[in-house]
Design a protein around this motif. Sequence first.
Motif, PDB file in Angstrom:
ATOM      1  N   GLU A  82     114.457 -11.053  39.001  1.00 39.15           N
ATOM      2  CA  GLU A  82     115.047 -10.707  37.707  1.00 39.15           C
ATOM      3  C   GLU A  82     114.478  -9.404  37.171  1.00 39.15           C
ATOM      4  O   GLU A  82     115.193  -8.586  36.604  1.00 39.15           O
ATOM      5  N   ALA A 123     106.846 -11.747  30.379  1.00 39.83           N
ATOM      6  CA  ALA A 123     107.724 -12.533  29.505  1.00 39.83           C
ATOM      7  C   ALA A 123     107.771 -13.988  29.961  1.00 39.83           C
ATOM      8  O   ALA A 123     107.705 -14.914  29.145  1.00 39.83           O
ATOM      9  N   ALA A 124     107.864 -14.190  31.265  1.00 39.35           N
ATOM     10  CA  ALA A 124     107.920 -15.561  31.792  1.00 39.35           C
ATOM     11  C   ALA A 124     106.617 -16.311  31.510  1.00 39.35           C
ATOM     12  O   ALA A 124     106.633 -17.496  31.194  1.00 39.35           O
ATOM     13  N   GLN A 171     106.500 -17.522  27.937  1.00 39.85           N
ATOM     14  CA  GLN A 171     107.385 -18.651  27.652  1.00 39.85           C
ATOM     15  C   GLN A 171     107.007 -19.896  28.439  1.00 39.85           C
ATOM     16  O   GLN A 171     107.739 -20.882  28.443  1.00 39.85           O
ATOM     17  N   ASN A 231     106.915 -20.323  31.624  1.00 41.05           N
ATOM     18  CA  ASN A 231     107.770 -20.577  32.786  1.00 41.05           C
ATOM     19  C   ASN A 231     107.051 -20.476  34.125  1.00 41.05           C
ATOM     20  O   ASN A 231     107.624 -20.827  35.131  1.00 41.05           O
TER      21      ASN A 231
HETATM   22  C1  NAG Z   1     112.160 -19.425  30.904  1.00 39.11           C
HETATM   23  O1  NAG Z   1     112.868 -20.577  31.288  1.00 39.11           O
HETATM   24  C2  NAG Z   1     113.972 -20.905  30.451  1.00 39.11           C
HETATM   25  C3  NAG Z   1     114.538 -22.239  30.910  1.00 39.11           C
HETATM   26  O2  NAG Z   1     114.670 -22.300  32.301  1.00 39.11           O
HETATM   27  C4  NAG Z   1     114.999 -19.766  30.529  1.00 39.11           C
HETATM   28  O3  NAG Z   1     116.093 -20.031  29.687  1.00 39.11           O
HETATM   29  C5  NAG Z   1     114.328 -18.475  30.079  1.00 39.11           C
HETATM   30  O4  NAG Z   1     115.230 -17.394  30.219  1.00 39.11           O
HETATM   31  C6  NAG Z   1     113.078 -18.216  30.923  1.00 39.11           C
HETATM   32  N1  NAG Z   1     112.404 -17.041  30.400  1.00 39.11           N
HETATM   33  C7  NAG Z   1     112.011 -16.024  31.150  1.00 39.11           C
HETATM   34  C8  NAG Z   1     111.375 -14.892  30.449  1.00 39.11           C
HETATM   35  O5  NAG Z   1     112.135 -16.002  32.352  1.00 39.11           O
END
Ligand code: NAG
Length: 349
Positions: free
Chosen positions: A64, A121-122, A125, A127
Amino acid sequence: MHRNSREWVFYVFLCFGVIYVKLGALSSVVALGANIICNKIPGLAPRQRAICQSRPDAIIVIGEGAQMGVDECQHQFRYGRWNCSALGEKTVFGQELRVGSREAAFTYAITAAGVAHAITAACSQGNLSNCGCDREKQGYYNQEEGWKWGGCSADVRYGIDFSRRFVDAREIKKNARRLMNLHNNEAGRKVLEERMKLECKCHGVSGSCTTKTCWTTLPKFREIGYALKEKYNAAVQVEVVRASRLRQPTFLKIKQIRSYQKPMETDLVYIEKSPNYCEEDAATGSVGTQGRLCNRTSPHAEGCDMMCCGRGYNTHQYTKVWQCNCKFHWCCFVKCNTCSERTEVFTCK
Ligand SMILES: *[C@@H]1O[C@H](CO)[C@@H](O)[C@H](O)[C@H]1NC(C)=O
Ligand SMILES: *[C@@H]1O[C@H](CO)[C@@H](O)[C@H](O)[C@H]1NC(C)=O
Ligand SMILES: *[C@@H]1O[C@H](CO)[C@@H](O)[C@H](O)[C@H]1NC(C)=O
């Protein structure tokens, strides 16, 4: 390049989904899925494949981030002869430019920054395993300015470090281009780091600022795009200096007679002059400008004169139709007329 990277991101998601549903047990899934996926991604260096296998959750985010870099590159160069497309090998990072030009410099910087941005960012959050909010910035009180760290500070150092380990791992040849690429990767990440923001919030009765908490956040990626575009415009030509005994490329210096100055950390650097990108040429990776839209009256880069390199342009006429003069009638409907206009677009011969 656009479609293709997106496709593999999708493919990755799909693979995970299908395997997950079929087996149900997460650990074996990840191990099995990762092997299949990591072997399918085109153009990964051995060390990147290893990272992919050990951190399959991160590989999606890396994809991404690289895509975000490619999209931003296409946005920044949408009016240029070079529009961020290239002929050549497809990789996770889009298509590679063979010439060590300032355009190549831009693509390396923006993808390295994109990966660092996406990973950070991930993490914020929640993730990704192994990372989260910046823990060093929790609870600490800034005496001088009277606020304390609170909330979730983006851990940009983790993102940058991850980008360094993954993106830089593709530089396996020991040549001048490697030094150029590594420098530009680092410049992209540095530009991101310098543009981290501080956000604060006041707490206290009726808006008074008895206590104030602050945290760091990522800048919008568009801001990084503009910053790197400026670096591109001011890119510095460098040449390689070889170590005396083994004659290996060791560091870069600004290409000027009697200068031993090194480029600055945030400079984009290039070692070869750019082609003019007018014609398709596999040797330089230029896709040419045939078929590109251009503006007949503009004297700038997007104007047909510049864009088409003197080959001239084709005119396409069409009729644009839309709803207009809409009036609200009591009660209750809207009546519109249909307007139309003949318009022209121009494409390079
Ligand atoms: C984190 O995970 C959520 C749910 O899967 C998703 O909607 C969101 O875009 C993700 N954020 C990033 C920064 O990858
Ligand atoms: C860039 O230009 C090429 C060649 O004209 C074209 O095929 C391609 O679709 C363009 N890419 C974008 C993102 O506009
Ligand atoms: C073409 O360029 C002119 C002059 O720069 C500008 O005024 C005009 O809006 C442009 N047209 C289109 C369709 O972008």
